[in-house]
Motif scaffolding. Structure first.
Motif, mmCIF file in Angstrom:
data_model
loop_
_atom_site.group_PDB
_atom_site.id
_atom_site.type_symbol
_atom_site.label_atom_id
_atom_site.label_comp_id
_atom_site.label_asym_id
_atom_site.label_seq_id
_atom_site.Cartn_x
_atom_site.Cartn_y
_atom_site.Cartn_z
ATOM 1 N N GLU A 147 -5.222 -9.562 -10.752
ATOM 2 C CA GLU A 147 -4.194 -10.280 -11.485
ATOM 3 C C GLU A 147 -4.251 -9.962 -12.978
ATOM 4 O O GLU A 147 -5.117 -9.226 -13.428
ATOM 5 N N GLY A 148 -3.283 -10.481 -13.728
ATOM 6 C CA GLY A 148 -3.214 -10.234 -15.170
ATOM 7 C C GLY A 148 -1.824 -9.769 -15.548
ATOM 8 O O GLY A 148 -1.091 -9.222 -14.735
ATOM 9 N N ALA A 149 -1.453 -9.982 -16.835
ATOM 10 C CA ALA A 149 -0.065 -9.776 -17.256
ATOM 11 C C ALA A 149 0.336 -8.322 -17.391
ATOM 12 O O ALA A 149 1.506 -7.986 -17.269
ATOM 13 N N SER A 150 -0.602 -7.429 -17.668
ATOM 14 C CA SER A 150 -0.215 -6.033 -17.894
ATOM 15 C C SER A 150 -0.749 -5.144 -16.777
ATOM 16 O O SER A 150 -1.747 -5.455 -16.134
ATOM 17 N N PRO A 151 -0.043 -4.037 -16.511
ATOM 18 C CA PRO A 151 -0.443 -3.178 -15.402
ATOM 19 C C PRO A 151 -1.704 -2.383 -15.736
ATOM 20 O O PRO A 151 -1.924 -2.007 -16.875
ATOM 21 N N ARG A 152 -2.507 -2.149 -14.747
ATOM 22 C CA ARG A 152 -3.674 -1.280 -14.884
ATOM 23 C C ARG A 152 -3.634 -0.308 -13.713
ATOM 24 O O ARG A 152 -3.157 -0.661 -12.632
ATOM 25 N N ALA A 153 -4.161 0.886 -13.958
ATOM 26 C CA ALA A 153 -4.095 1.915 -12.928
ATOM 27 C C ALA A 153 -4.823 1.466 -11.668
ATOM 28 O O ALA A 153 -5.955 0.994 -11.721
ATOM 29 N N LYS A 154 -4.171 1.627 -10.548
ATOM 30 C CA LYS A 154 -4.797 1.470 -9.233
ATOM 31 C C LYS A 154 -5.325 0.066 -8.949
ATOM 32 O O LYS A 154 -6.230 -0.097 -8.144
ATOM 33 N N ILE A 155 -4.767 -0.961 -9.604
ATOM 34 C CA ILE A 155 -5.273 -2.316 -9.338
ATOM 35 C C ILE A 155 -4.581 -2.960 -8.156
ATOM 36 O O ILE A 155 -4.921 -4.072 -7.782
ATOM 37 N N VAL A 156 -3.585 -2.280 -7.580
ATOM 38 C CA VAL A 156 -2.873 -2.912 -6.484
ATOM 39 C C VAL A 156 -2.817 -1.957 -5.297
ATOM 40 O O VAL A 156 -2.726 -0.737 -5.460
ATOM 41 N N THR A 157 -2.931 -2.527 -4.113
ATOM 42 C CA THR A 157 -2.907 -1.738 -2.890
ATOM 43 C C THR A 157 -1.677 -2.101 -2.075
ATOM 44 O O THR A 157 -1.462 -3.261 -1.768
ATOM 45 N N LEU A 158 -0.885 -1.087 -1.776
ATOM 46 C CA LEU A 158 0.295 -1.281 -0.927
ATOM 47 C C LEU A 158 -0.052 -0.931 0.512
ATOM 48 O O LEU A 158 -0.912 -0.088 0.764
ATOM 49 N N ALA A 159 0.637 -1.582 1.429
ATOM 50 C CA ALA A 159 0.501 -1.250 2.850
ATOM 51 C C ALA A 159 1.895 -1.310 3.452
ATOM 52 O O ALA A 159 2.764 -1.991 2.925
ATOM 53 N N PRO A 160 2.123 -0.616 4.551
ATOM 54 C CA PRO A 160 3.433 -0.731 5.191
ATOM 55 C C PRO A 160 3.685 -2.166 5.650
ATOM 56 O O PRO A 160 2.798 -2.807 6.217
ATOM 57 N N GLY A 161 4.868 -2.655 5.371
ATOM 58 C CA GLY A 161 5.239 -4.008 5.785
ATOM 59 C C GLY A 161 6.178 -3.972 6.971
ATOM 60 O O GLY A 161 6.266 -2.973 7.699
ATOM 61 N N LEU A 162 6.912 -5.071 7.151
ATOM 62 C CA LEU A 162 7.800 -5.198 8.302
ATOM 63 C C LEU A 162 9.014 -4.276 8.176
ATOM 64 O O LEU A 162 9.566 -3.831 9.188
ATOM 65 N N GLY A 163 9.443 -4.025 6.956
ATOM 66 C CA GLY A 163 10.489 -3.029 6.750
ATOM 67 C C GLY A 163 11.910 -3.531 6.886
ATOM 68 O O GLY A 163 12.810 -2.754 7.207
ATOM 69 N N LEU A 164 12.149 -4.815 6.612
ATOM 70 C CA LEU A 164 13.527 -5.313 6.684
ATOM 71 C C LEU A 164 14.365 -4.814 5.511
ATOM 72 O O LEU A 164 15.582 -4.775 5.578
ATOM 73 N N THR A 165 13.700 -4.467 4.414
ATOM 74 C CA THR A 165 14.375 -3.841 3.277
ATOM 75 C C THR A 165 13.381 -2.930 2.580
ATOM 76 O O THR A 165 12.186 -3.220 2.546
ATOM 77 N N ASN A 166 13.875 -1.821 2.070
ATOM 78 C CA ASN A 166 12.986 -0.982 1.258
ATOM 79 C C ASN A 166 13.449 -0.955 -0.195
ATOM 80 O O ASN A 166 12.948 -0.184 -0.996
ATOM 81 N N ARG A 167 14.416 -1.830 -0.512
ATOM 82 C CA ARG A 167 14.938 -1.824 -1.880
ATOM 83 C C ARG A 167 14.065 -2.588 -2.854
ATOM 84 O O ARG A 167 14.215 -2.455 -4.062
ATOM 85 N N VAL A 168 13.220 -3.456 -2.330
ATOM 86 C CA VAL A 168 12.420 -4.303 -3.213
ATOM 87 C C VAL A 168 10.948 -4.273 -2.815
ATOM 88 O O VAL A 168 10.600 -4.003 -1.665
#
Lengths: 275, 275
Positions: A147-168
């Motif tokens: 967490e925290g207000a500003s972005p830092r490299a590689k602090i978040v991990t994405l995974a495939p979700g359910l896929g009802l939308t890929n716009r957001v």
């Protein structure tokens, strides 16, 4: 199936939605699903509490829904079981509770239940999810991050979700858990998607026309990276600050709208729509 | 006076700047003030600790400054005392320590020391402030406010600051204390100023040409409200969400620049400038 002509709504909720008093979001969901004729399936898989599904079932009934069914999926085999897939054919709405989104992606991802939810949503069934359930709705899910207000490299991990939308890409408990930084990092990985930060008790009702309406007592933060002119994401080391130039930011409240196609925001049309 | 031709730099620092190891920000400040010939005045008024001023004096000497003087202003009468005003005539840089920015505005605001700092900065003396000292540098100072990622009506209180620039409103400990919401609220009150959020160990070196350079290990968040198309700030009640449409957001790292006049951001020119 009540509406074979169009897709249903996709409704991420930022968690901790009001359940007594001014039950704005869940009441709106029940009304959207048909009010007194609404049949709603509840998938409590994200939660490790045994009564989470039943609590929502009782609540939806109190709000006027005709029928509710809880699908107690706590194992991948449950998500392949026809007894859990078939009820989805006869509902107007599907609700995913909160908990841990990795439980949703690991237990439901790639199963018959996941395929049924996608197919039914494409046929007009409305799908809502709160907290972990919200994160899971989209194609690219924030699995976890710092967490925290500003972005830092590689602090978040994405995974495939359910896929009802890929716009957001959705993050929740946004104000309460200080998640702008990790949402910016997620968007920075590939600026094709729009970042949506949902405060608690705040929902995005995303219609089949890709118009999103804010419902609830908090803010919805839109981060639109489509005009980014520079990103240092590819060259920074883990936990280093990230340089992102040219983001567009909108803070939206109840009744405001955002079009995911044109990327234009509009305020609530009238004071009458205020919380 | 070493530079009667132009104004000095204004240098807000986000707090907790490195004091051992890679002392990037304070070293750059000493170099800007003339390095081995630098004479630096330290104003520890924000702090209630008695040794804060002397600690910075020792540090600046270690970093090569020729002379340091601590001005122990703990009362308004001290800020009218010629013994505290005159030393400012013979320095190349002035440094305001951290603590509580309301101590700075209440003890120094409207005094001879405040007038001397403004006059000397206009004549080429560089003025830096860290944490509370950073907030105090500008015309509109964030005095205090509630934290959280999204803006809420009336959660932040502004007070008149030292007034070295009115182009920015500064918030500090930005990432560490989750202050985007209160900075957005402050900017929302009157979108003429640019919001600058400084992470800890991160500084903005704002030159007399209004070009700002980021120095340090964290991020500098720029919120540019000049293209706002809608704000609900005037109609919302205290603690309600605020709708702000059309903000521009840049996240800048070490070596990146931002022009406060043209409102254009640019990345660090080369990998060599990275932290």
């Amino acid at each position: 199936m009540r509406d074979v002509l169009g897709s249903g709504f996709v409704i991420p909720v930022g968690g901790a939605e009001e359940k007594v008093g001014d039950i704005m979001i869940l009441r709106r969901f029940v009304a959207l699903c048909g009010g007194p004729s609404a049949r709603i399936a509840i998938i409590p898989t994200a939660s490790e509490l045994s009564d989470t599904g039943q609590k929502y079932a009782t609540l939806f009934t109190t709000l006027g829904a005709a029928e509710t069914v809880v699908l107690p999926i706590t194992d991948r085999s449950h998500a392949m079981d026809p007894n859990h897939v078939e009820p989805l054919e006869d509902v107007d709405g599907i609700f995913l509770t909160g908990g841990n989104q990795l439980r949703l992606s690991t237990l439901i991802g790639g199963t018959d239940v996941a395929r049924a939810i996608r197919r039914r949503n494409a046929s007009g069934v409305h799908v809502a999810g709160t907290s972990a359930g919200a994160a899971f709705l989209c194609e690219h899910m924030i699995a976890f991050g710092r967490e925290g207000a500003s972005p830092r490299a590689k602090i978040v991990t994405l995974a495939p979700g359910l896929g009802l939308t890929n716009r957001v890409i959705i993050d929740q408990h946004f104000r309460q858990r200080d998640r702008l930084g990790r949402l910016l990092t997620a968007i920075g990985y590939n600026p094709f998607a729009i970042g949506i930060g949902l405060d608690e008790n705040t929902a995005a009702f995303i219609g089949p026309d890709n118009n999103l309406e804010v419902v609830g007592g908090g803010s919805l933060t839109v981060v639109d990276p489509s005009e980014i002119t520079f990103s240092s994401m590819a060259r920074v080391r883990k936990n280093d600050p990230v340089c992102l130039i040219g983001l567009r930011l909108h803070i939206l409240d109840h009744g405001s709208t955002y079009n995911l196609h044109t990327r234009e925001a509009a305020p609530a049309p009238a004071i009458a729509l205020r919380v």
